[in-house]
Design an enzyme around this catalytic site. Sequence first.
Site, PDB file in Angstrom:
ATOM      1  CB  SER A  29      -5.738  31.420  15.699  1.00  0.00           C
ATOM      2  OG  SER A  29      -6.938  30.801  15.244  1.00  0.00           O
ATOM      3  N   GLY A  30      -3.782  29.502  14.570  1.00  0.00           N
ATOM      4  CA  GLY A  30      -3.500  28.156  14.091  1.00  0.00           C
ATOM      5  C   GLY A  30      -2.666  28.110  12.832  1.00  0.00           C
ATOM      6  CG  ASP A  50     -10.255  34.370  11.209  1.00  0.00           C
ATOM      7  OD1 ASP A  50      -9.547  33.356  11.068  1.00  0.00           O
ATOM      8  OD2 ASP A  50     -11.215  34.424  12.001  1.00  0.00           O
ATOM      9  CG  ASP A  68     -18.751  33.905   6.997  1.00  0.00           C
ATOM     10  OD1 ASP A  68     -18.382  32.750   6.679  1.00  0.00           O
ATOM     11  OD2 ASP A  68     -19.807  34.134   7.619  1.00  0.00           O
ATOM     12  CG  ASN A  95      -5.880  27.502   7.262  1.00  0.00           C
ATOM     13  OD1 ASN A  95      -5.401  26.427   7.589  1.00  0.00           O
ATOM     14  ND2 ASN A  95      -6.304  28.399   8.155  1.00  0.00           N
ATOM     15  CE1 TYR A 159     -12.524  18.105   9.980  1.00  0.00           C
ATOM     16  CE2 TYR A 159     -11.020  16.251   9.776  1.00  0.00           C
ATOM     17  CZ  TYR A 159     -11.238  17.614   9.881  1.00  0.00           C
ATOM     18  OH  TYR A 159     -10.168  18.477   9.843  1.00  0.00           O
ATOM     19  CB  THR A 194      -4.031  23.793  15.364  1.00  0.00           C
ATOM     20  OG1 THR A 194      -4.608  25.009  14.881  1.00  0.00           O
ATOM     21  CG2 THR A 194      -5.019  22.656  15.160  1.00  0.00           C
TER      22      THR A 194
END
Length: 284
Positions: A29-30, A50, A68, A95, A159, A194
């Site tokens: 996704s995204g 993913d 993973d 990503n 972050y 997203t």
Amino acid sequence: MTSDTTDPTPPADPVFGPGTRVLVTGAASGLGAAITAAARARGAQVLATDRDGDDLAEHEGEGIARLDITSDDDWAAAVAWVERRWGALDVLVNNAGVAGGGRLDQAGLDEWQWLFDVNVFGMVRGVRAFTPMLKQHGGHVVDVASLAALVHPAGMASYNAAKAAVLAFTETVGHELASYGVTAHAVCPSYFRTNLMDSLRGRDTAIAQVMSRLVTDSPVSAEDVAEAVLAGVEAGEELILPDPAARAAYRMKVDDRSAYDGVMRHQAARLEQLSTVTTSEEQA
């Protein structure tokens, strides 16, 4: 009238052209899905991976294969798959990542650990796994960091630090592997639409509200960022700022540090005000 002169230098093959072999993490996704679609539209072969995909050992088609990024075993399986099916990898797109944040007295060390385990060490594992292959064949490493690697707003210390580490790591990869024909690209987008906020963890509800609103209200889509990423890689950009807001914010920091500091401190004050309102509402 026609010219009798010709350009002796043929145009370079596009990085994502037909036959290019690409691995994308977080591709369900995204931004990962958007990069996968954009690369395939140019003719590239893409191993889309993913955490919740199908068994990589049995993966044959264009679905989502399980990888993973926090698992050394999964990365070893990805290398084995590429060797068996393709023989080499041209582009590794790191990503996959998660969202987090929180003010210094709100975010726990468990939140810091989780962010670094996924956003930093997941990427490190992938590059280390593929480095022997990259040294043999050359290629591109594309690491999706964030504008937070360059511009550091209040309430996002964990972050910011994780994404700054990604940027430093990517630059080092580019320097260390340059002689092997490898180019490393750090992607630093601002907020764009997203589903990254689905992964958000943290005790600081005020910063969660701010981040979610900035993502939801952004005029920039994942598809916009994906197209800019592919264009930046093909242009040889080692620092890719894929959207206008990212370029403007970074330029302010470089050109007018006092203005940048003023904006950051004003945002910090607004965050404290929002926290006071949020706490009052929660206690009501």
